[in-house]
Scaffold this motif. Structure first.
Motif, PDB file in Angstrom:
ATOM      1  N   GLN A  11      35.623  47.172  65.443  1.00 61.68           N
ATOM      2  CA  GLN A  11      36.381  47.994  64.183  1.00 61.68           C
ATOM      3  C   GLN A  11      37.429  48.591  64.937  1.00 61.68           C
ATOM      4  O   GLN A  11      38.378  49.540  64.644  1.00 61.68           O
ATOM      5  CB  GLN A  11      35.548  49.011  63.466  1.00 61.68           C
ATOM      6  N   ALA A  12      37.848  48.266  66.241  1.00 67.37           N
ATOM      7  CA  ALA A  12      39.055  48.913  66.884  1.00 67.37           C
ATOM      8  C   ALA A  12      40.287  48.374  66.492  1.00 67.37           C
ATOM      9  O   ALA A  12      40.439  47.343  66.433  1.00 67.37           O
ATOM     10  CB  ALA A  12      38.753  48.803  68.455  1.00 67.37           C
ATOM     11  N   PRO A  13      41.173  49.412  66.287  1.00 68.30           N
ATOM     12  CA  PRO A  13      42.663  48.703  65.812  1.00 68.30           C
ATOM     13  C   PRO A  13      43.234  48.119  67.149  1.00 68.30           C
ATOM     14  O   PRO A  13      42.941  48.135  68.313  1.00 68.30           O
ATOM     15  CB  PRO A  13      43.346  50.219  65.802  1.00 68.30           C
ATOM     16  N   SER A  14      43.682  46.762  66.599  1.00 68.98           N
ATOM     17  CA  SER A  14      44.361  45.979  67.648  1.00 68.98           C
ATOM     18  C   SER A  14      45.928  46.673  67.781  1.00 68.98           C
ATOM     19  O   SER A  14      46.611  46.992  66.957  1.00 68.98           O
ATOM     20  CB  SER A  14      44.456  44.565  66.984  1.00 68.98           C
ATOM     21  N   LEU A  15      46.623  46.180  68.822  1.00 70.29           N
ATOM     22  CA  LEU A  15      47.876  46.505  69.127  1.00 70.29           C
ATOM     23  C   LEU A  15      48.849  45.759  68.367  1.00 70.29           C
ATOM     24  O   LEU A  15      48.699  44.698  68.188  1.00 70.29           O
ATOM     25  CB  LEU A  15      48.214  46.105  70.758  1.00 70.29           C
ATOM     26  N   PRO A  16      49.809  46.477  67.725  1.00 74.94           N
ATOM     27  CA  PRO A  16      50.866  45.650  66.846  1.00 74.94           C
ATOM     28  C   PRO A  16      51.598  44.621  67.579  1.00 74.94           C
ATOM     29  O   PRO A  16      51.753  44.728  68.921  1.00 74.94           O
ATOM     30  CB  PRO A  16      51.858  46.973  66.604  1.00 74.94           C
ATOM     31  N   LEU A 165      33.424  57.934  69.002  1.00 76.28           N
ATOM     32  CA  LEU A 165      34.552  58.711  69.885  1.00 76.28           C
ATOM     33  C   LEU A 165      35.559  58.628  68.890  1.00 76.28           C
ATOM     34  O   LEU A 165      36.561  59.606  68.782  1.00 76.28           O
ATOM     35  CB  LEU A 165      34.525  58.323  71.043  1.00 76.28           C
ATOM     36  N   LEU A 166      36.100  57.358  68.535  1.00 85.65           N
ATOM     37  CA  LEU A 166      37.256  56.996  67.869  1.00 85.65           C
ATOM     38  C   LEU A 166      37.284  57.829  66.430  1.00 85.65           C
ATOM     39  O   LEU A 166      38.523  58.698  66.216  1.00 85.65           O
ATOM     40  CB  LEU A 166      37.359  55.879  67.413  1.00 85.65           C
ATOM     41  N   ASN A 167      36.106  57.908  65.728  1.00 85.43           N
ATOM     42  CA  ASN A 167      36.212  58.783  64.795  1.00 85.43           C
ATOM     43  C   ASN A 167      36.437  60.325  64.892  1.00 85.43           C
ATOM     44  O   ASN A 167      37.061  61.137  64.007  1.00 85.43           O
ATOM     45  CB  ASN A 167      35.004  58.650  63.782  1.00 85.43           C
ATOM     46  N   ILE A 197      46.263  57.266  70.946  1.00 84.21           N
ATOM     47  CA  ILE A 197      45.733  55.912  71.121  1.00 84.21           C
ATOM     48  C   ILE A 197      46.904  54.983  70.235  1.00 84.21           C
ATOM     49  O   ILE A 197      46.987  55.208  68.982  1.00 84.21           O
ATOM     50  CB  ILE A 197      44.675  55.572  70.697  1.00 84.21           C
ATOM     51  N   ALA A 198      47.275  54.081  70.769  1.00 82.27           N
ATOM     52  CA  ALA A 198      48.223  52.996  70.163  1.00 82.27           C
ATOM     53  C   ALA A 198      47.780  51.947  69.428  1.00 82.27           C
ATOM     54  O   ALA A 198      47.973  51.140  68.414  1.00 82.27           O
ATOM     55  CB  ALA A 198      49.486  52.725  70.656  1.00 82.27           C
ATOM     56  N   GLY A 199      46.529  51.363  69.892  1.00 83.75           N
ATOM     57  CA  GLY A 199      45.792  50.169  69.649  1.00 83.75           C
ATOM     58  C   GLY A 199      45.032  49.828  71.111  1.00 83.75           C
ATOM     59  O   GLY A 199      44.876  50.436  71.889  1.00 83.75           O
ATOM     60  N   TYR A 200      44.856  48.416  71.005  1.00 88.74           N
ATOM     61  CA  TYR A 200      44.028  47.803  72.160  1.00 88.74           C
ATOM     62  C   TYR A 200      44.711  46.236  72.511  1.00 88.74           C
ATOM     63  O   TYR A 200      45.384  45.687  71.389  1.00 88.74           O
ATOM     64  CB  TYR A 200      42.529  47.641  71.811  1.00 88.74           C
ATOM     65  N   PHE A 201      44.265  46.031  73.554  1.00 91.38           N
ATOM     66  CA  PHE A 201      44.878  44.530  74.025  1.00 91.38           C
ATOM     67  C   PHE A 201      43.518  44.029  74.722  1.00 91.38           C
ATOM     68  O   PHE A 201      42.784  44.783  75.365  1.00 91.38           O
ATOM     69  CB  PHE A 201      46.165  44.440  74.604  1.00 91.38           C
ATOM     70  N   LYS A 202      43.843  42.695  75.193  1.00 92.56           N
ATOM     71  CA  LYS A 202      42.694  42.118  76.166  1.00 92.56           C
ATOM     72  C   LYS A 202      41.426  42.240  75.547  1.00 92.56           C
ATOM     73  O   LYS A 202      40.159  42.631  76.115  1.00 92.56           O
ATOM     74  CB  LYS A 202      42.740  42.541  77.400  1.00 92.56           C
ATOM     75  N   ASN A 203      41.201  41.893  74.132  1.00 93.06           N
ATOM     76  CA  ASN A 203      39.957  41.943  73.333  1.00 93.06           C
ATOM     77  C   ASN A 203      39.247  43.306  73.245  1.00 93.06           C
ATOM     78  O   ASN A 203      38.101  43.210  73.552  1.00 93.06           O
ATOM     79  CB  ASN A 203      39.018  40.864  73.886  1.00 93.06           C
ATOM     80  N   GLY A 243      62.644  50.431  75.912  1.00 93.82           N
ATOM     81  CA  GLY A 243      63.912  51.343  75.654  1.00 93.82           C
ATOM     82  C   GLY A 243      63.724  52.066  74.329  1.00 93.82           C
ATOM     83  O   GLY A 243      64.437  52.846  73.970  1.00 93.82           O
ATOM     84  N   LYS A 244      62.791  51.472  73.524  1.00 92.23           N
ATOM     85  CA  LYS A 244      62.773  51.864  72.156  1.00 92.23           C
ATOM     86  C   LYS A 244      61.288  52.688  71.943  1.00 92.23           C
ATOM     87  O   LYS A 244      61.159  53.672  71.315  1.00 92.23           O
ATOM     88  CB  LYS A 244      62.866  50.786  70.954  1.00 92.23           C
ATOM     89  N   GLN A 245      60.299  51.998  72.394  1.00 88.72           N
ATOM     90  CA  GLN A 245      58.898  52.105  72.239  1.00 88.72           C
ATOM     91  C   GLN A 245      58.131  52.173  73.781  1.00 88.72           C
ATOM     92  O   GLN A 245      58.419  51.278  74.396  1.00 88.72           O
ATOM     93  CB  GLN A 245      58.181  51.347  71.388  1.00 88.72           C
ATOM     94  N   GLU A 246      57.440  53.332  74.073  1.00 89.58           N
ATOM     95  CA  GLU A 246      56.913  53.505  75.459  1.00 89.58           C
ATOM     96  C   GLU A 246      55.445  53.755  75.088  1.00 89.58           C
ATOM     97  O   GLU A 246      54.824  54.274  74.237  1.00 89.58           O
ATOM     98  CB  GLU A 246      57.547  54.934  76.038  1.00 89.58           C
ATOM     99  N   ILE A 247      54.711  52.897  76.102  1.00 89.15           N
ATOM    100  CA  ILE A 247      53.342  52.560  75.952  1.00 89.15           C
ATOM    101  C   ILE A 247      52.622  52.732  77.354  1.00 89.15           C
ATOM    102  O   ILE A 247      53.244  52.097  78.407  1.00 89.15           O
ATOM    103  CB  ILE A 247      52.941  51.337  75.336  1.00 89.15           C
ATOM    104  N   ALA A 248      51.591  53.125  77.476  1.00 90.96           N
ATOM    105  CA  ALA A 248      50.678  52.949  78.800  1.00 90.96           C
ATOM    106  C   ALA A 248      49.596  52.247  78.609  1.00 90.96           C
ATOM    107  O   ALA A 248      48.861  52.120  77.324  1.00 90.96           O
ATOM    108  CB  ALA A 248      50.437  54.305  79.261  1.00 90.96           C
TER     109      ALA A 248
END
Length: 350
Positions: A11-16, A165-167, A197-203, A243-248
């Motif tokens: 149920q983790a949100p995926s990265l846009p 923990l997400l909750n 947190i912005a989302g998740y990647f790599k499954n 240049g518009k959105q910054e993510i780590a």
């Protein structure tokens, strides 16, 4: 046992899609600066006293190819990013004898320093790609120190960023924070609070978040304050901006979990002991302090409970400020500095 590449956080949100493209299109992601906007006055990163726990558990890794960050997870074991140890110009891994780890490094002072006895990293790390999305799952290394610095510096336990923990994060019952030796301030530990947190990647193995990260922060912990304790929930490996959105991006510590992570990764971390139990502050009468007094003073000033520009705060003023904070937030507990108090103060910044 599931492979790390197969692990999915339920149920983790995926990265846009736009951010997925951003990560995939970035080449040398670890050198890109990532920022965040906050309503409060503290800048996105502030200098903290590296010789106060939990900051003392974070250290500077110096090698023949530069510096990175890392953090203690036991008396003698340090987690960091694998790309910090690979010399691309010479196409080789740096030797253990070429690595030095200093816990609580601050202003050129090496009070808690050790050479590295040995280290292990993922065999699947792609050497030709350096820090990249494709390397996220394998971008980790475990150092074994010659000296048990954790006794004097303390260490951080690991905590999975699971649904519970997400909750808690969504409800404001937990909060994210981080610290490392970023490239523009290599001799001072700088911390950031209230990361989102912005989302998740790599499954689900990659955690995308909005924190101020740049080169030098690689290998530093993405920390979480939950249930009165500080834990490490990720290892910083990449950062990017269009240049518009910054993510780590951080590698989730779930990759090391014996139930859902990589079997080999969990086996490699086994000598560190029960890394999932609880974080450990420095022992009494050691060089590092057990409580983050300086950070607590900073947060009390930010929240309006301490006044003045004096760098030193009397114990009486601090106690009165803490009592006022506890009263205003309907909390109970002793009016003295603690890691738990620091976490509660950080929560109020959100």
């Amino acid at each position: 046992m599931m492979n790390a590449s197969q692990y999915r956080m339920p149920q983790a949100p995926s990265l846009p899609k736009t951010l997925k493209y951003l990560f995939i299109s970035a080449l040398t992601l670890s050198s890109a600066t990532v920022g965040q906007s906050n309503a409060w006055a503290i800048p996105d990163r502030v200098t903290v006293n590296a010789m106060e726990y939990p900051w003392s558990a974070i250290g500077k890794i110096e090698t023949s190819i530069g510096h990175c960050s890392g953090f203690l997870i036991s008396k003698k074991h340090v987690l960091t990013a694998a790309h910090c140890l690979y010399d691309r110009e010479r196409s080789r891994w740096v030797k253990a004898s070429e690595i030095q780890f200093t816990a609580g490094y601050q202003n050129h002072e090496h009070k808690l320093t050790s050479k590295v006895k040995s280290y292990k990293q993922s065999k699947k790390y792609k050497k030709t790609q350096d820090a990249s999305v494709k390397n996220t799952v394998t971008d980790w290394a475990l150092l074994e120190l010659k000296e048990p610095l954790g006794k004097a510096a303390g260490w951080l336990a690991l905590k999975r960023l699971d649904n519970a923990l997400l909750n808690d994060l969504a409800k404001g019952d937990a909060t994210l924070l981080h610290a490392g030796y970023r490239g523009d301030s290599p001799h001072r530990l700088k911390a950031g609070f209230g990361c989102e947190i912005a989302g998740y990647f790599k499954n689900g193995v990659g955690i995308a978040h909005r924190c101020s990260i740049m080169q030098g922060d690689s290998g530093s912990p993405l920390m979480v304050f939950a249930e009165g304790e500080i834990y490490a929930t990720g290892v910083h490996v990449i950062g990017a901006s269009d240049g518009k959105q910054e993510i780590a991006g951080a590698l989730s510590v779930s990759v090391f979990h014996p139930a859902v992570g990589s079997a080999r990764a969990a086996r490699i971390l086994r000598p560190a002991g029960n890394i999932w139990r609880e974080s450990k502050p420095p022992r009494v009468n050691r060089k590092a302090e057990k409580t983050p007094v300086d950070t607590i003073d900073l947060l009390l000033k930010e929240l309006g409970y301490l006044r003045g520009r004096n760098t030193r705060t009397s114990s009486t003023k601090r106690r009165n400020a803490i009592q006022a904070f506890l009263s205003d937030t309907n909390m109970t507990g002793p009016a003295r500095p603690s890691v738990s108090l620091m976490g509660e103060l950080v929560r109020q910044l959100d």
